[in-house]
Design a protein around this motif. Structure first.
Motif, PDB file in Angstrom:
ATOM      1  N   GLU A  25      -2.102  48.728   8.202  1.00  0.00           N
ATOM      2  CA  GLU A  25      -2.442  48.055   9.454  1.00  0.00           C
ATOM      3  C   GLU A  25      -3.953  47.995   9.669  1.00  0.00           C
ATOM      4  OE1 GLU A  25      -0.332  49.710  12.717  1.00  0.00           O
ATOM      5  OE2 GLU A  25       1.612  49.452  11.758  1.00  0.00           O
ATOM      6  N   GLY A  26      -4.710  48.102   8.609  1.00  0.00           N
ATOM      7  CA  GLY A  26      -6.162  48.054   8.729  1.00  0.00           C
ATOM      8  C   GLY A  26      -6.666  46.640   8.952  1.00  0.00           C
ATOM      9  N   ARG A  27      -7.957  46.536   9.124  1.00  0.00           N
ATOM     10  CA  ARG A  27      -8.537  45.232   9.406  1.00  0.00           C
ATOM     11  C   ARG A  27      -9.476  44.744   8.318  1.00  0.00           C
ATOM     12  NH1 ARG A  27      -9.786  45.639  15.844  1.00  0.00           N
ATOM     13  NH2 ARG A  27      -7.654  46.145  16.409  1.00  0.00           N
ATOM     14  N   SER A  28      -9.819  45.610   7.391  1.00  0.00           N
ATOM     15  CA  SER A  28     -10.802  45.190   6.385  1.00  0.00           C
ATOM     16  C   SER A  28     -10.119  44.836   5.069  1.00  0.00           C
ATOM     17  CB  SER A  28     -11.826  46.298   6.147  1.00  0.00           C
ATOM     18  OG  SER A  28     -11.243  47.389   5.480  1.00  0.00           O
ATOM     19  N   TRP A  29     -10.744  43.913   4.369  1.00  0.00           N
ATOM     20  CA  TRP A  29     -10.273  43.504   3.057  1.00  0.00           C
ATOM     21  C   TRP A  29     -10.366  44.675   2.082  1.00  0.00           C
ATOM     22  CZ3 TRP A  29      -7.502  39.651   1.453  1.00  0.00           C
ATOM     23  CH2 TRP A  29      -7.497  39.286   0.119  1.00  0.00           C
ATOM     24  N   LEU A  32      -7.516  47.105   2.613  1.00  0.00           N
ATOM     25  CA  LEU A  32      -6.281  46.589   2.024  1.00  0.00           C
ATOM     26  C   LEU A  32      -6.269  46.825   0.515  1.00  0.00           C
ATOM     27  CD1 LEU A  32      -3.630  44.979   2.160  1.00  0.00           C
ATOM     28  CD2 LEU A  32      -5.002  42.909   1.851  1.00  0.00           C
TER      29      LEU A  32
END
Length: 81
Positions: A25-29, A32
């Motif tokens: 559920e992270g926001r950075s590429w 991921l």
């Protein structure tokens, strides 16, 4: 090619179900990529362990079958006078 696709689909399903590939559920590429890399490493480790366990099990079955066969043939031999 159909069989290769099925194998890939099974691997992807195992990555999601067993190792939580779809739980990110992270926001950075970069996050991921790190999460995916760690799940892939864990999957490779588990597959290695499963295959090693299966090989040991198969080897033990062969050894016990040959031992049982040797015992049964030695009991049924006739001795000549």
């Amino acid at each position: 090619t159909i069989k290769a696709r099925w194998i890939c689909e099974q691997a992807h399903q195992q990555l999601k179900e067993e190792l939580g590939l779809d739980h990110f559920e992270g926001r950075s590429w970069q996050g991921l990529h790190r999460h995916t890399l760690m799940t892939m490493i864990a999957y490779a480790f588990l597959q290695h362990r499963r295959l090693a366990h299966a090989a040991r099990k198969k080897k033990n079955q062969r050894a016990s079958a040959s031992t049982n066969h040797a015992r049964s043939t030695s009991r049924h031999r006739r001795s000549h006078p």
